[in-house]
Design a protein around this motif. Structure first.
Motif, PDB file in Angstrom:
ATOM      1  N   ARG A  95      53.438  44.080  35.902  1.00 53.04           N
ATOM      2  CA  ARG A  95      53.658  44.346  37.325  1.00 53.04           C
ATOM      3  C   ARG A  95      55.012  43.816  37.758  1.00 53.04           C
ATOM      4  NH1 ARG A  95      53.352  41.656  42.179  1.00 53.04           N
ATOM      5  NH2 ARG A  95      52.694  42.912  43.965  1.00 53.04           N
ATOM      6  N   VAL A 127      48.995  44.944  31.053  1.00 54.77           N
ATOM      7  CA  VAL A 127      49.353  45.184  32.446  1.00 54.77           C
ATOM      8  C   VAL A 127      50.660  44.462  32.740  1.00 54.77           C
ATOM      9  CG1 VAL A 127      48.661  44.923  34.853  1.00 54.77           C
ATOM     10  CG2 VAL A 127      46.934  45.373  33.102  1.00 54.77           C
ATOM     11  N   THR A 164      44.576  47.835  39.122  1.00 52.85           N
ATOM     12  CA  THR A 164      45.831  48.578  39.157  1.00 52.85           C
ATOM     13  C   THR A 164      45.730  49.745  40.140  1.00 52.85           C
ATOM     14  OG1 THR A 164      46.346  47.977  36.863  1.00 52.85           O
ATOM     15  CG2 THR A 164      47.474  49.894  37.772  1.00 52.85           C
ATOM     16  N   VAL A 192      53.139  48.960  38.960  1.00 51.59           N
ATOM     17  CA  VAL A 192      52.470  48.510  37.738  1.00 51.59           C
ATOM     18  C   VAL A 192      52.578  49.544  36.629  1.00 51.59           C
ATOM     19  CG1 VAL A 192      50.262  47.795  36.724  1.00 51.59           C
ATOM     20  CG2 VAL A 192      50.841  47.105  39.065  1.00 51.59           C
TER      21      VAL A 192
END
Length: 492
Positions: free
Chosen positions: A460, A458, A325, A436
């Motif tokens: 994105r 996560v 990230t 992100v």
């Protein structure tokens, strides 16, 4: 000794197949004579070379996205799954923002919604339980009421009824200690309200704890964030998490991590098993799940975990998720965590652990990424942390176009609140960049990635969106609200 992180090869780093050699003109006549004398051997050689070239070339290519284990989709799964995800946070009593500041569903409301929607099952992974305020007998504070109410709903599960069917509640918790005896879960287990297992991380790693904070309901909805099963996490500690609803594909994937905790809590073996395919995932950093988030944003998502021995086949390690990230940030990285150390701090002697620190320095120095760190300060903070933060801040230079800024977030405390142990702190664990959103359950020192269990989510954004409000932008707005609030103070 805690397991150290070893960076993985880049996605493009693949092995190359060996090239076949061709005979020269000087040797061709001799070879033809040999071939005529022994044709079966030549045919076998040619077939072998063909198989090597055909299968070898495909073997050394990067692995494609595989079909989801639960079925559905094609071999190269490009399915897009609907998922409602929103930020949830706890704002401590007495911490007041200006009118018009971003506000979201509270952790208490999110947990209530999950309990209201549960029809069959509820799985919880937790560090410790103090919802009833049994650990603070000298504190007479109405802020305990929300925790007491949540616990009462758990305890009432022993009875059930026509309007509130009995749930199959499973709790995987870190092994109780003298500091955290987990009297709440003892009461739930003894009354038949829940099945409880305890995971001993010292048995497997020589140290560490189950630090995950996770709720899973009916394999459809889940909560993931910084809030412990503690009454303070609802009213006296600042928390950040997400509530995912009507999100079965992502929920089933995070349930595989809970399944590992449950296995370890049940196991009498003193070693981590080789996780079989029941625990593996097809969704990771290199092969994310494609999500239609809140019907307005296409995002690539995956769940990461720590420590590495608890990352089953296909699962991205939490540290790798954080590093990727940071490495993919183009313009900025905003980080809000309780603790930040480039060290392994728990043990007889501190050990240098520079992975996240190095990634931030590279981003700022080599790519001109603006880095902001919002680190907590409370009565349990170690002043030595300032040395490492200061070394980062010293790189800040307008002349060299290096932009690193660090502030401390201090939750205000009055005389009455001062008496509450382990309260009044910003407990957030998240990061947001220009593309992100990362929300996790771990503090940022090495121990949380080498021998302590945690989870990260996560998400994105796949492309620029015309929507002015997305989950990622919401998280950015939270950071900016806190960064510019009177509770954020320059490190100096």
């Amino acid at each position: 000794m805690p397991q150290q992180y070893k960076p993985l090869h880049n996605e493009e780093d693949v092995e190359n197949g060996a090239a076949d050699a061709t005979p020269t003109g000087d040797n061709r006549q001799q070879q033809q004579q040999q071939e005529a004398a022994n044709p079966p051997a030549v045919q076998l050689l040619m077939v072998s070379l063909f198989l090597l070239l055909f299968f070898g070339s495909s073997f050394f290519q990067p692995r494609p996205r595989l079909q989801h284990l639960s079925g559905g989709g094609s071999k190269y799964d490009q399915s897009k799954y609907d998922c409602k995800i929103q930020l949830v946070e706890s704002i401590p009593i007495g911490l007041n923002y200006s009118d018009g500041s971003p506000r979201f569903l509270s952790t208490f409301e999110a947990w209530q919604q999950l309990l209201d929607s549960a029809k069959e099952s509820l799985d919880i992974a937790s560090f410790y339980w103090t919802l009833r305020a049994q650990d603070t007998p000298g504190v007479n504070d109405t802020s305990t009421q929300q925790g007491e109410e949540i616990f009462k709903r758990f305890l009432n599960n022993r009875n059930g009824g026509s309007n509130t069917p009995r749930l199959n509640i499973r709790i995987a918790q870190s092994e109780p200690s003298s500091v955290s005896p987990n009297e709440d879960t003892k009461l739930l287990a003894s009354n038949g309200a829940a099945e409880v297992v305890s995971v001993s991380f010292p048995k497997y790693f020589g140290g560490g704890v189950l630090h995950t904070k996770l709720w899973i309901v009916d394999e459809q909805h889940f909560y993931l964030g910084s809030a412990n099963m503690d009454w303070r996490a609802l009213t006296q500690v600042k928390e950040m998490g997400i509530l995912a609803q009507n999100c079965p594909q992502l929920t089933k994937d995070v349930a595989k991590i809970f399944k590992e905790y449950w296995y370890l809590g049940k196991s009498t073996d003193a070693k981590i098993p080789n996780w079989n395919w029941d625990y593996s995932t097809n969704y990771n950093l290199r092969s994310p799940m494609i999500l239609n988030v809140n019907s307005n944003t296409t995002m690539e998502g995956f769940l990461s975990s720590s420590p590495p021995p608890l990352s089953a086949n296909g699962r991205t390690n939490d540290l790798e998720a954080i590093l990727s990230t940071i490495d993919s940030a183009i313009t900025y990285v905003n980080i809000a965590v309780m603790d930040y150390y480039p060290l392994i701090i728990y043990g007889q002697h501190p050990k240098y652990w520079p992975y996240i620190d190095d990634a931030l320095r590279r981003a700022a120095v080599e790519r001109g990424v603006a880095v902001k760190l919002l680190i907590s300060w409370w009565k349990h903070s170690n002043p030595s942390e300032n040395k490492y933060l200061k070394s980062l801040l010293d790189l800040n230079s307008k002349r060299d176009k290096i932009d690193i800024q660090i502030r401390r977030f201090i939750v205000p405390t009055d005389a009455s609140q001062e008496k509450i142990p382990f309260g009044r702190v910003n407990h957030n664990k998240y990061m947001v960049t220009d593309r992100v959103a990362y929300i996790g359950t771990s503090n940022w020192s090495g121990d949380y990635f080498t021998d302590t269990a945690g989870i990260g989510l996560v998400l994105r954004e796949t492309h620029e969106t015309e929507q002015t409000k997305t989950l990622r932008s919401d998280l950015r707005n939270v950071f900016e609200r806190d960064w510019n609030s009177p509770y954020a103070h320059d490190l100096e």
